[in-house]
Design a protein around this motif. Structure first.
Motif, short mmCIF file in Angstrom:
data_model
loop_
_atom_site.label_atom_id
_atom_site.label_comp_id
_atom_site.label_asym_id
_atom_site.label_seq_id
_atom_site.Cartn_x
_atom_site.Cartn_y
_atom_site.Cartn_z
N ALA A 88 70.46 44.33 19.79
CA ALA A 88 69.84 45.54 20.33
C ALA A 88 68.91 46.19 19.31
CB ALA A 88 70.91 46.52 20.77
N MET A 89 69.29 46.13 18.04
CA MET A 89 68.43 46.67 16.99
C MET A 89 67.09 45.93 16.94
SD MET A 89 69.89 49.12 14.95
CE MET A 89 69.31 48.80 13.30
N GLU A 90 67.14 44.62 17.13
CA GLU A 90 65.90 43.84 17.17
C GLU A 90 65.01 44.30 18.32
OE1 GLU A 90 66.94 39.75 17.40
OE2 GLU A 90 67.91 39.70 15.41
N ALA A 91 65.62 44.52 19.48
CA ALA A 91 64.85 45.01 20.62
C ALA A 91 64.25 46.38 20.35
CB ALA A 91 65.75 45.06 21.86
N MET A 92 65.02 47.24 19.69
CA MET A 92 64.54 48.58 19.35
C MET A 92 63.31 48.51 18.45
SD MET A 92 66.30 51.28 16.82
CE MET A 92 65.64 50.24 15.52
N HIS A 93 63.38 47.65 17.43
CA HIS A 93 62.24 47.51 16.51
C HIS A 93 61.04 46.89 17.22
CE1 HIS A 93 64.29 48.92 12.97
NE2 HIS A 93 65.24 48.00 13.06
N ASP A 94 61.30 45.92 18.10
CA ASP A 94 60.19 45.25 18.79
C ASP A 94 59.37 46.22 19.63
OD1 ASP A 94 60.91 42.83 17.72
OD2 ASP A 94 61.96 42.10 19.50
N VAL A 95 60.01 47.19 20.27
CA VAL A 95 59.29 48.12 21.15
C VAL A 95 58.94 49.43 20.45
CG1 VAL A 95 60.40 47.12 23.18
CG2 VAL A 95 61.38 49.17 22.13
N ARG A 96 59.32 49.55 19.16
CA ARG A 96 59.04 50.76 18.36
C ARG A 96 59.58 52.02 19.04
NH1 ARG A 96 54.42 48.39 19.22
NH2 ARG A 96 53.43 50.26 20.08
N ALA A 97 60.83 51.94 19.48
CA ALA A 97 61.45 53.06 20.20
C ALA A 97 61.67 54.26 19.29
CB ALA A 97 62.78 52.62 20.80
N ASP A 98 61.47 55.45 19.85
CA ASP A 98 61.81 56.67 19.11
C ASP A 98 62.94 57.44 19.78
OD1 ASP A 98 60.45 57.65 21.32
OD2 ASP A 98 59.02 58.87 20.18
N CYS A 99 63.59 56.82 20.78
CA CYS A 99 64.73 57.44 21.46
C CYS A 99 65.51 56.37 22.21
CB CYS A 99 64.25 58.53 22.43
SG CYS A 99 65.58 59.35 23.36
N LEU A 100 66.80 56.58 22.32
CA LEU A 100 67.67 55.72 23.10
C LEU A 100 68.16 56.49 24.32
CD1 LEU A 100 69.86 54.53 20.10
CD2 LEU A 100 67.99 53.22 21.15
N VAL A 101 68.06 55.88 25.49
CA VAL A 101 68.66 56.43 26.70
C VAL A 101 69.72 55.44 27.16
CG1 VAL A 101 68.33 57.04 29.11
CG2 VAL A 101 66.69 57.82 27.40
N ALA A 102 70.98 55.83 27.05
CA ALA A 102 72.09 54.95 27.42
C ALA A 102 72.62 55.37 28.78
CB ALA A 102 73.20 55.03 26.38
N ILE A 103 72.61 54.43 29.73
CA ILE A 103 73.13 54.72 31.05
C ILE A 103 74.30 53.79 31.33
CG2 ILE A 103 71.39 53.21 32.13
CD1 ILE A 103 71.57 55.16 34.57
N GLY A 104 75.45 54.37 31.69
CA GLY A 104 76.62 53.55 31.96
C GLY A 104 77.89 54.21 31.48
N GLY A 105 78.88 53.38 31.15
CA GLY A 105 80.16 53.86 30.66
C GLY A 105 80.27 53.73 29.15
N GLY A 106 81.49 53.45 28.69
CA GLY A 106 81.73 53.42 27.25
C GLY A 106 80.99 52.31 26.52
N SER A 107 80.69 51.20 27.21
CA SER A 107 80.03 50.08 26.54
C SER A 107 78.61 50.44 26.12
CB SER A 107 80.01 48.85 27.45
OG SER A 107 81.33 48.41 27.71
N THR A 108 77.83 50.99 27.06
CA THR A 108 76.45 51.35 26.71
C THR A 108 76.41 52.56 25.79
OG1 THR A 108 76.34 52.49 28.84
CG2 THR A 108 75.30 50.34 28.69
N THR A 109 77.28 53.53 26.02
CA THR A 109 77.32 54.70 25.14
C THR A 109 77.67 54.27 23.72
OG1 THR A 109 78.02 56.11 26.98
CG2 THR A 109 78.38 56.95 24.77
N GLY A 110 78.67 53.37 23.60
CA GLY A 110 79.05 52.89 22.28
C GLY A 110 77.92 52.15 21.58
N LEU A 111 77.17 51.36 22.34
CA LEU A 111 76.05 50.64 21.75
C LEU A 111 74.99 51.61 21.24
CD1 LEU A 111 74.50 48.05 21.13
CD2 LEU A 111 73.67 48.05 23.50
N GLY A 112 74.68 52.63 22.04
CA GLY A 112 73.71 53.63 21.59
C GLY A 112 74.17 54.33 20.32
N LYS A 113 75.44 54.65 20.24
CA LYS A 113 75.97 55.33 19.06
C LYS A 113 75.94 54.42 17.84
CE LYS A 113 79.76 57.79 20.10
NZ LYS A 113 81.02 58.14 20.81
N ALA A 114 76.21 53.13 18.06
CA ALA A 114 76.16 52.18 16.93
C ALA A 114 74.75 52.07 16.38
CB ALA A 114 76.68 50.82 17.38
N ILE A 115 73.75 52.07 17.27
CA ILE A 115 72.36 52.02 16.82
C ILE A 115 71.98 53.32 16.10
CG2 ILE A 115 69.95 51.85 17.56
CD1 ILE A 115 70.95 50.14 19.92
#
Length: 358
Positions: A77-104
């Protein structure tokens, strides 16, 4: 009254029905220009709606979120974030997506907006649990907290009854442990009791009538309260056991909490009579451990760890891991008693409460 310290989480909460429509305004509030959406493959329709809603600010999507936040998934996911030059994460879902956003966010300090679709409550906490080599560990930092959480009841309306049940009991677990936490305080205790009671009343209605909007609203409100509890005070034996079991045997998160909670509560009951009284009052039952066990049965939720994939041979391994680097707990952690707790949970037996400690 006890002496206490209370610190409120510095985040903005938008709660209601149809509140997803406020996402563009919330992005503008943060000055966001390039959003990476985090989701799972099942949420492709929601992702498409978000893409249309935010227009050119949609930079990309990563749909690889999975349970227990494996480190290797976060790295992709970090690679994807760098590829698109994101300046924000929007996590939609339950604990899995929220946890991924928090890890990033822990690694990058990017701002996060969370759109919960379950009752997990992770969005309210400065804690992330990550799994590597079959071991799940937790880490806490202010960087992990989302900046904005948008609770939209509409996003929970299609959650299946079974998932609603286990996700709701998972939320109740946060509030249960907050009532006997070492750093508990009167404010959080009020929220915990309200959250337990609200969810315990709403979940049976949802399981019988999944489209009941009033019950869905109550359940999401209760889950928010329980999430605040999880983020404000320390957790104890129950969460240690669930982290151990989930990380070691790749068990489903909410179902593991559902099975273990009555047994962990029974274990701690002799050492936390005041908390037990408040939980019993919230549930409207004389015995809180049995009350939670009976609630799960009423909701047709899993009763045994063996039902959700734990091998019997893992009982001793789990007991050994649970007593290693234990969380603070109101009752001392005793290996033989913990093994018996796990064995009863594996078999699906009713919880067994020990006599009150004098």
């Amino acid at each position: 009254m006890q002496d206490f310290v209370y610190q409120s989480a510095p985040m903005r909460v938008v709660f209601g029905t149809g509140t997803l429509r406020q996402l563009p305004d919330e992005l503008s509030r943060l000055g966001i220009t390039r959003v990476l959406v985090l989701a799972t493959p099942r949420q492709k329709d929601l992702v498409a709606g978000i893409r249309e809603m935010i227009g050119e600010r949609f930079a990309g999507v990563f749909t690889g979120a999975v349970m227990h936040t494996p480190v290797e998934v976060t790295e992709r996911a970090m690679e994807a974030m760098h590829d698109v030059r994101a300046d924000c994460l929007v996590a939609i879902g339950g604990g899995s997506t929220t946890g991924l956003g928090k890890a990033i966010a822990l690694r990058t300090d990017l701002p996060q907006i969370v759109l919960p679709t379950s009752y997990a409550g992770s969005e309210m906490t400065p804690v992330v649990g990550q799994t590597s080599g079959g071991i799940k560990t937790t880490q806490s930092s202010p960087k992990i907290l989302p900046q904005i959480v948008i609770y939209d009841v509409d996003l929970t309306m299609t959650m299946p009854a079974g998932l609603s049940a286990t996700s709701g009991i998972n939320a109740i677990a946060h509030a249960v442990e907050a009532l006997y936490a070492r750093d508990r305080n009167p404010v959080i205790s009020l929220m915990a009791q309200e959250g337990i009671g609200t969810l315990a009343r709403a979940l049976p209605i949802i399981c019988a009538q999944p489209n009941d909007r009033a019950a869905r609203t109550d359940a999401l409100y209760g889950a928010w309260l329980c999430g605040i509890c999880l983020g404000a005070v320390g957790m104890a034996l129950h969460h240690k056991l669930c982290h151990t079991l989930g990380g070691s045997f790749n068990l489903p998160h909410a179902e593991t909490h559902t099975v273990v909670l009555p047994h962990a509560l029974a274990y701690n009951a002799p050492a936390a009579p005041e908390a037990m009284a408040r939980i019993a009052d919230a549930l409207g039952v004389p015995d809180p451990a049995l009350g939670l066990y009976d609630l799960a049965r009423k909701l047709a939720a899993p009763a045994a760890l063996r039902e959700i994939g734990m091998p019997e041979a893992g009982i001793d391994q789990a007991a050994n891991l649970a007593v290693k680097n234990p969380y603070w707990n109101p009752r001392p952690i005793e290996r033989d008693a913990i093994r018996e707790l796990i064995a009863r949970a594996w078999r699906g037996e009713a919880p067994q409460t020990a006599p009150t400690i004098s």
